[in-house]
Design a protein around this motif. Structure first.
Motif, mmCIF file in Angstrom:
data_model
loop_
_atom_site.group_PDB
_atom_site.id
_atom_site.type_symbol
_atom_site.label_atom_id
_atom_site.label_comp_id
_atom_site.label_asym_id
_atom_site.label_seq_id
_atom_site.Cartn_x
_atom_site.Cartn_y
_atom_site.Cartn_z
ATOM 1 N N VAL A 1 1.038 -1.142 -0.076
ATOM 2 C CA VAL A 1 0.140 -0.069 0.047
ATOM 3 C C VAL A 1 0.875 1.478 -0.025
ATOM 4 O O VAL A 1 1.850 1.268 0.735
ATOM 5 C CB VAL A 1 -0.882 -0.196 1.240
ATOM 6 C CG1 VAL A 1 -1.606 1.137 1.509
ATOM 7 C CG2 VAL A 1 -1.640 -1.170 1.223
ATOM 8 N N SER A 2 0.640 2.180 -0.851
ATOM 9 C CA SER A 2 1.286 3.452 -1.116
ATOM 10 C C SER A 2 0.361 4.614 -0.505
ATOM 11 O O SER A 2 -0.667 4.688 -0.984
ATOM 12 C CB SER A 2 1.941 3.616 -2.330
ATOM 13 O OG SER A 2 2.718 2.654 -2.788
ATOM 14 N N VAL A 3 1.062 5.399 0.388
ATOM 15 C CA VAL A 3 0.315 6.609 0.795
ATOM 16 C C VAL A 3 0.917 7.905 0.391
ATOM 17 O O VAL A 3 2.236 7.947 0.755
ATOM 18 C CB VAL A 3 -0.119 6.580 2.165
ATOM 19 C CG1 VAL A 3 -0.705 7.798 2.638
ATOM 20 C CG2 VAL A 3 -0.902 5.613 2.832
ATOM 21 N N PHE A 4 0.398 8.672 -0.471
ATOM 22 C CA PHE A 4 1.109 9.972 -0.827
ATOM 23 C C PHE A 4 0.271 11.148 -0.499
ATOM 24 O O PHE A 4 -0.976 11.200 -0.944
ATOM 25 C CB PHE A 4 1.049 9.811 -2.574
ATOM 26 C CG PHE A 4 1.761 10.886 -3.271
ATOM 27 C CD1 PHE A 4 2.945 11.585 -2.908
ATOM 28 C CD2 PHE A 4 0.565 12.043 -3.842
ATOM 29 C CE1 PHE A 4 3.456 12.792 -3.528
ATOM 30 C CE2 PHE A 4 1.357 12.976 -4.796
ATOM 31 C CZ PHE A 4 2.730 13.219 -4.137
ATOM 32 N N ILE A 5 1.022 12.008 0.078
ATOM 33 C CA ILE A 5 0.384 13.305 0.401
ATOM 34 C C ILE A 5 1.030 14.405 -0.342
ATOM 35 O O ILE A 5 2.370 14.715 -0.260
ATOM 36 C CB ILE A 5 0.540 13.798 2.113
ATOM 37 C CG1 ILE A 5 -0.050 12.517 2.812
ATOM 38 C CG2 ILE A 5 -0.195 14.945 2.318
ATOM 39 C CD1 ILE A 5 -0.077 12.352 4.282
ATOM 40 N N ILE B 1 -4.115 7.221 -1.824
ATOM 41 C CA ILE B 1 -3.889 5.667 -1.271
ATOM 42 C C ILE B 1 -4.047 4.949 -2.360
ATOM 43 O O ILE B 1 -4.797 4.924 -2.994
ATOM 44 C CB ILE B 1 -4.725 5.387 0.043
ATOM 45 C CG1 ILE B 1 -4.524 6.146 1.080
ATOM 46 C CG2 ILE B 1 -4.315 4.028 0.368
ATOM 47 C CD1 ILE B 1 -5.223 5.637 2.358
ATOM 48 N N ARG B 2 -3.069 4.204 -2.835
ATOM 49 C CA ARG B 2 -2.975 3.246 -3.744
ATOM 50 C C ARG B 2 -2.382 1.919 -3.502
ATOM 51 O O ARG B 2 -1.624 1.796 -2.378
ATOM 52 C CB ARG B 2 -1.997 3.876 -5.016
ATOM 53 C CG ARG B 2 -2.322 5.023 -5.410
ATOM 54 C CD ARG B 2 -3.571 5.008 -6.539
ATOM 55 N NE ARG B 2 -3.998 6.460 -7.043
ATOM 56 C CZ ARG B 2 -4.571 7.307 -6.496
ATOM 57 N NH1 ARG B 2 -5.141 7.079 -5.422
ATOM 58 N NH2 ARG B 2 -4.780 8.352 -7.283
ATOM 59 N N GLN B 3 -2.995 0.747 -4.002
ATOM 60 C CA GLN B 3 -2.395 -0.336 -3.760
ATOM 61 C C GLN B 3 -2.551 -1.215 -5.109
ATOM 62 O O GLN B 3 -3.311 -1.368 -6.000
ATOM 63 C CB GLN B 3 -3.276 -1.300 -2.754
ATOM 64 C CG GLN B 3 -2.717 -2.758 -2.440
ATOM 65 C CD GLN B 3 -3.657 -3.384 -1.303
ATOM 66 O OE1 GLN B 3 -4.812 -3.239 -1.337
ATOM 67 N NE2 GLN B 3 -3.018 -4.319 -0.639
ATOM 68 N N GLY B 4 -0.988 -1.570 -5.539
ATOM 69 C CA GLY B 4 -0.776 -2.135 -6.730
ATOM 70 C C GLY B 4 -1.245 -1.039 -7.773
ATOM 71 O O GLY B 4 -1.582 -1.617 -8.777
ATOM 72 N N TYR B 5 -0.923 0.091 -7.502
ATOM 73 C CA TYR B 5 -1.067 1.161 -8.611
ATOM 74 C C TYR B 5 -2.396 1.421 -8.916
ATOM 75 O O TYR B 5 -2.904 2.088 -9.661
ATOM 76 C CB TYR B 5 -0.477 0.901 -9.979
ATOM 77 C CG TYR B 5 1.137 0.515 -9.753
ATOM 78 C CD1 TYR B 5 2.006 1.731 -9.586
ATOM 79 C CD2 TYR B 5 1.531 -0.450 -10.078
ATOM 80 C CE1 TYR B 5 3.375 1.558 -9.546
ATOM 81 C CE2 TYR B 5 3.009 -0.753 -9.870
ATOM 82 C CZ TYR B 5 3.964 0.120 -9.718
ATOM 83 O OH TYR B 5 5.162 -0.029 -9.389
ATOM 84 N N GLN B 6 -3.383 0.736 -8.128
ATOM 85 C CA GLN B 6 -4.759 0.933 -8.200
ATOM 86 C C GLN B 6 -5.438 2.002 -7.084
ATOM 87 O O GLN B 6 -4.864 1.797 -5.995
ATOM 88 C CB GLN B 6 -5.596 -0.161 -8.138
ATOM 89 C CG GLN B 6 -5.227 -1.356 -9.352
ATOM 90 C CD GLN B 6 -5.583 -0.713 -10.618
ATOM 91 O OE1 GLN B 6 -6.726 -0.171 -10.710
ATOM 92 N NE2 GLN B 6 -4.835 -0.876 -11.621
ATOM 93 N N PRO B 7 -6.184 2.982 -7.377
ATOM 94 C CA PRO B 7 -6.603 3.831 -6.539
ATOM 95 C C PRO B 7 -7.472 3.182 -5.250
ATOM 96 O O PRO B 7 -8.367 2.166 -5.809
ATOM 97 C CB PRO B 7 -7.574 4.732 -7.312
ATOM 98 C CG PRO B 7 -7.237 4.616 -8.791
ATOM 99 C CD PRO B 7 -6.665 3.217 -8.963
ATOM 100 N N VAL B 8 -7.244 3.499 -4.100
ATOM 101 C CA VAL B 8 -8.113 2.818 -2.842
ATOM 102 C C VAL B 8 -8.909 3.760 -2.203
ATOM 103 O O VAL B 8 -9.904 3.759 -2.056
ATOM 104 C CB VAL B 8 -6.981 2.151 -2.007
ATOM 105 C CG1 VAL B 8 -7.909 1.385 -0.840
ATOM 106 C CG2 VAL B 8 -6.389 0.907 -2.689
ATOM 107 N N PHE B 9 -7.985 5.030 -2.008
ATOM 108 C CA PHE B 9 -8.760 6.085 -1.300
ATOM 109 C C PHE B 9 -8.209 7.402 -1.551
ATOM 110 O O PHE B 9 -6.987 7.558 -2.010
ATOM 111 C CB PHE B 9 -8.754 5.835 0.384
ATOM 112 C CG PHE B 9 -9.341 6.701 1.067
ATOM 113 C CD1 PHE B 9 -10.749 6.673 1.262
ATOM 114 C CD2 PHE B 9 -8.590 7.795 1.769
ATOM 115 C CE1 PHE B 9 -11.352 7.721 1.996
ATOM 116 C CE2 PHE B 9 -9.221 8.830 2.735
ATOM 117 C CZ PHE B 9 -10.311 8.831 2.740
#
Length: 213
Positions: free
Chosen positions: A152-156, A165-173
């Motif tokens: 999971v990647s979180v970018f601010i 928030i992305r997981q596997g390059y897919q938008p999550v939140f």
């Protein structure tokens, strides 16, 4: 099993592998069903032509019967009546009647065959659609299961003042955030969770980036 632990990740990978196998099987099944539907459709096409040909022959036989009936009426007319002529006209009519019955039977047989093959083609088409729907669902489930094994990647972003928030390059939140002193440079930081022990113990690595000079 704690979320994020090595064992939990291994379970997720096992689930993803199983879902991928299911998707591959569903894809093969859908391809086979599609081929079967095409074959059944191809088998049904000639029967439609057979029905049309049989109907055309039946129409010709009916016209021939009408002609034979007219010839019989003419042979029976007083001015041209002769036993030999009447006999020949009656024989011609009998043959025409038999031909009409024969062609009618051919129309019915061709119609039954065409109906059976068209129904088979329709069933095969519905089965192909169902198999394709199952394939799509299986592929989606496999993709979702595989995504869950990705980090999971979180970018601010200070520029957009949003959290991504992305997981596997897919938008999550995604949501807006408030950044204090947003007009001041803060640098860029990458935090990576290296180990997850429980809800309170996480080992982090941080890398910061600044402009040189």
């Amino acid at each position: 099993v704690s979320p994020g632990s090595a064992k939990h990740v291994q379970i997720l990978k096992s689930i993803a592998a199983a879902k991928t196998a299911e998707a591959e099987a569903a894809t093969k099944k859908a391809a086979g069903a599609k081929q079967a539907a095409a074959r059944k459709s191809a088998e049904a096409a000639p029967t439609v032509r057979m029905v049309r040909a049989a109907e055309a022959n039946h129409a010709k036989a009916e016209e021939a019967l009408k002609g034979a009936e007219r010839q019989l009426e003419k042979a029976n007319a007083p001015e041209s009546s002769s036993p030999e002529g009447v006999k020949q006209a009656e024989l011609a009519k009998e043959k025409a009647v038999a031909k009409v019955a024969e062609t009618q039977a051919q129309v019915q047989a061709a119609g039954l065959q065409a109906q059976a093959r068209m129904e088979a083609a329709e069933r095969a088409s519905e089965e192909a659609k169902a198999a394709e729907a199952m394939r799509d669902a299986a592929v989606e489930a496999a993709e979702e299961a595989t995504r869950k094994t990705s980090p999971v990647s979180v970018f601010i972003s200070r520029k957009t003042q949003r959290l991504y928030i992305r997981q596997g390059y897919q938008p999550v939140f995604e949501s807006p955030v408030t950044i204090r002193d947003a007009d001041k440079p803060t640098g860029s930081y990458v935090f990576t969770a290296l180990s997850y022990f429980n809800h309170a113990e996480v080992r982090w690595s941080v890398v910061s980036m600044y402009k040189s000079g």
